[in-house]
Design a protein around this motif. Structure first.
Motif, PDB file in Angstrom:
ATOM      1  N   ASP A  73      -7.335 -33.572  -7.547  1.00 60.08           N
ATOM      2  CA  ASP A  73      -6.475 -33.358  -6.386  1.00 60.08           C
ATOM      3  C   ASP A  73      -5.917 -31.939  -6.368  1.00 60.08           C
ATOM      4  N   PHE A  74      -6.499 -31.048  -7.195  1.00 57.80           N
ATOM      5  CA  PHE A  74      -6.213 -29.613  -7.166  1.00 57.80           C
ATOM      6  C   PHE A  74      -4.742 -29.314  -7.446  1.00 57.80           C
ATOM      7  N   THR A 109      -7.170 -22.997  -3.696  1.00 53.29           N
ATOM      8  CA  THR A 109      -6.208 -24.081  -3.503  1.00 53.29           C
ATOM      9  C   THR A 109      -5.096 -23.596  -2.585  1.00 53.29           C
ATOM     10  N   THR A 110      -4.503 -24.531  -1.850  1.00 53.00           N
ATOM     11  CA  THR A 110      -3.488 -24.180  -0.864  1.00 53.00           C
ATOM     12  C   THR A 110      -2.467 -25.301  -0.738  1.00 53.00           C
ATOM     13  N   THR A 111      -1.300 -24.958  -0.224  1.00 53.31           N
ATOM     14  CA  THR A 111      -0.281 -25.956   0.105  1.00 53.31           C
ATOM     15  C   THR A 111      -0.159 -26.131   1.618  1.00 53.31           C
ATOM     16  N   SER A 139      -2.957 -35.914  -1.446  1.00 52.70           N
ATOM     17  CA  SER A 139      -2.430 -36.375  -2.726  1.00 52.70           C
ATOM     18  C   SER A 139      -1.714 -35.203  -3.387  1.00 52.70           C
ATOM     19  N   GLY A 140      -0.434 -35.358  -3.679  1.00 52.88           N
ATOM     20  CA  GLY A 140       0.322 -34.250  -4.239  1.00 52.88           C
ATOM     21  C   GLY A 140       0.671 -33.231  -3.176  1.00 52.88           C
ATOM     22  N   SER A 141       0.715 -31.959  -3.568  1.00 46.45           N
ATOM     23  CA  SER A 141       1.116 -30.902  -2.632  1.00 46.45           C
ATOM     24  C   SER A 141       0.029 -29.863  -2.396  1.00 46.45           C
TER      25      SER A 141
END
Length: 472
Positions: free
Chosen positions: A248-249, A285-287, A292-294
């Motif tokens: 989920d990175f 990866t990014t927000t 799942s998660g952030s």
């Protein structure tokens, strides 16, 4: 018991209990005992009612002389509930002795229904109420074909349940936290529920949980409906035995500590220029969005971000042909290609400049050169019959000893020959005539696990839809 949330005349929840004096009026065939108390959250009241008999009762919440909500409670006659026990059970008996010691019950002797005296002693260990206290509902889930030579095989089965209707009926928390899976002996079973926002995530009409099964059990139990129960859903069940994968990175390190950039551009097996690999600028990866998660994986294309392929092994132990691979994809309605595959990188070099296509190539995703408004399946690329939309979607591969089935949003779209699952491959890129110079797409919560194709759930709470080339 029910909760009452105090709001102003515009429908906004109040911040505290100040100035509110609630009481309950009950109109029915007999007087009902009731009490209104402050709840654990500001401006939320708990209303406890004890009805004296079956029938219909009208309940009205009032603040001083101002009436609040009013509704009718239908009270059914009381009926005994089956006691939930685990393990062996003693025979029915009378004239026995029973004592309680340190929260356990002990049964001594007695007489059975034939009049014979019994000399056995039984202990009822009530510690299970640590798990079961407060659960209002239980379902038995049957398993067929769960056999193995030594009884030690581990695998994961899916359980589909009607989360939306259960929530509307007050039987399940809005966050699906109050789920519990137990074996017959009361041992807790690990599970993971697909996140809210996924096609079959928590809160959807049919939600999906993945439950770890060991040994040769032919059933287990699902409990739900317990206010305040804290979820133990954990995706680590996919990796706990070294034969699976979950991504989920969220690890915070460099993406390329786990994922490898490949030297192949995309599905044609066209090699890049010598000594060049896929564009690292395209994968990060990014927000910006997540399931799942952030964090999630962003595949960003355009200008010097020409895309390519990244892959990683699916755990430390080879899974083989019996597996499930699933990934969640957020579609921005972009053009180009974005897809997931369990076996796509088997290109064979030829004359140092070209490559043979492998005999087996399977993938699911976006491929606008084939069909712009539907998700596509390969090989070769054809439309799946499932339309595209701007939200999270799922792509699933389910392998067995003689075939591979593929699903989009848990809708079956294609069956091909068996394949050996060796690595996970994510691909993104633009076609020469793509209509925009920049395109982004996102991946999250990708997992893989071994699957025993002879095992199935005997009781299904939903049915899968089959759709192919636009037909149901």
């Amino acid at each position: 018991m029910f909760e009452f949330v105090a709001k102003d005349r515009f429908g906004n929840k109040l911040r505290d209990w100040a100035g509110i004096d609630l009481f309950l009026a009950v109109d029915g065939r007999a007087e009902a005992l009731h009490q209104v108390v402050r709840g654990a959250v500001e401006a939320v009241f708990e209303v406890h009612v004890l009805f004296p008999a079956e029938g219909n009762y009208t309940l009205t919440v009032l603040d001083g002389i101002r009436p609040g909500c009013s509704f009718t409670a239908h009270v059914a006659p009381p009926k005994p509930h089956e006691a939930v026990t685990h393990g062996d059970k003693p025979r029915a008996r009378f004239e026995h002795s029973m004592v309680e010691f340190e929260n356990d019950l002990y049964v001594f002797g007695g007489v059975d229904d034939s009049g014979a005296y019994l000399s056995d002693t039984w202990k009822l260990h009530t510690g299970y109420q640590t798990f079961l206290q407060g659960f209002g509902y239980r379902r038995k889930v049957a398993i067929h074909g769960n056999t193995s030579p030594d009884g030690s095989n581990y695998h994961i089965v899916e359980v589909n349940f009607r989360s939306q209707s259960w929530m509307m009926a007050g039987k399940l928390q809005a966050d699906c936290d109050d789920l519990l899976f137990l074996e017959e002996d009361g041992s807790r079973m690990d599970y993971w529920i697909e996140p809210r926002g996924a096609p079959n995530g928590c809160g959807s009409e049919i939600a999906k949980a993945w439950v770890e099964v060991t040994g040769t059990a032919d059933h287990f139990y699902m409990y739900y409906g317990s206010k305040g129960f804290k979820s133990y859903s954990d995706p680590s069940l996919f990796t706990k035995r070294g034969q699976g994968f979950f991504e989920d990175f969220e690890d915070g390190g460099s993406l390329f500590e786990n994922w490898e950039l490949k030297p192949t551009l995309h599905d044609t097996c066209t090699p890049l220029e010598p000594d060049k690999i896929s564009s690292s600028k395209s994968f990060s990866t990014t927000t910006d969005i997540s399931l799942s998660g952030s964090h999630s994986l962003m595949v960003d294309l355009g200008d010097d971000r020409f895309g390519g392929v990244i892959s990683r092994n699916a755990g430390g132990v080879s899974i083989g042909s019996e597996f499930v691979l699933k990934g969640f994809f957020f579609d921005t309605m972009c053009y180009g290609y974005h897809y997931l595959s369990p076996d796509f990188d088997g290109c064979d070099s030829f004359c140092s400049a070209k490559a043979f296509l492998p005999s087996t190539k399977n993938a699911l995703g976006v491929y606008t050169d084939s069909k712009e408004d539907e998700y596509c399946v390969t090989y070769p690329w054809i439309k799946s019959g499932v339309g595209r939309s701007r939200r999270w979607h799922s792509f699933t591969f389910v392998g067995s000893s003689d075939r591979l089935d593929m699903y989009v949003d848990d809708i079956w779209v294609e069956r091909t020959n068996q394949t050996d699952f060796h690595s996970i491959m994510i691909t993104g890129g633009l076609f020469v005539d793509s209509r925009n110079s920049s395109t982004k797409a996102y991946w999250d919560a990708i997992f893989a696990a071994p699957r025993r194709s002879n095992v199935s759930r005997g009781r299904s709470l939903c049915s899968l839809t089959s759709r192919r080339n636009g037909q149901r």
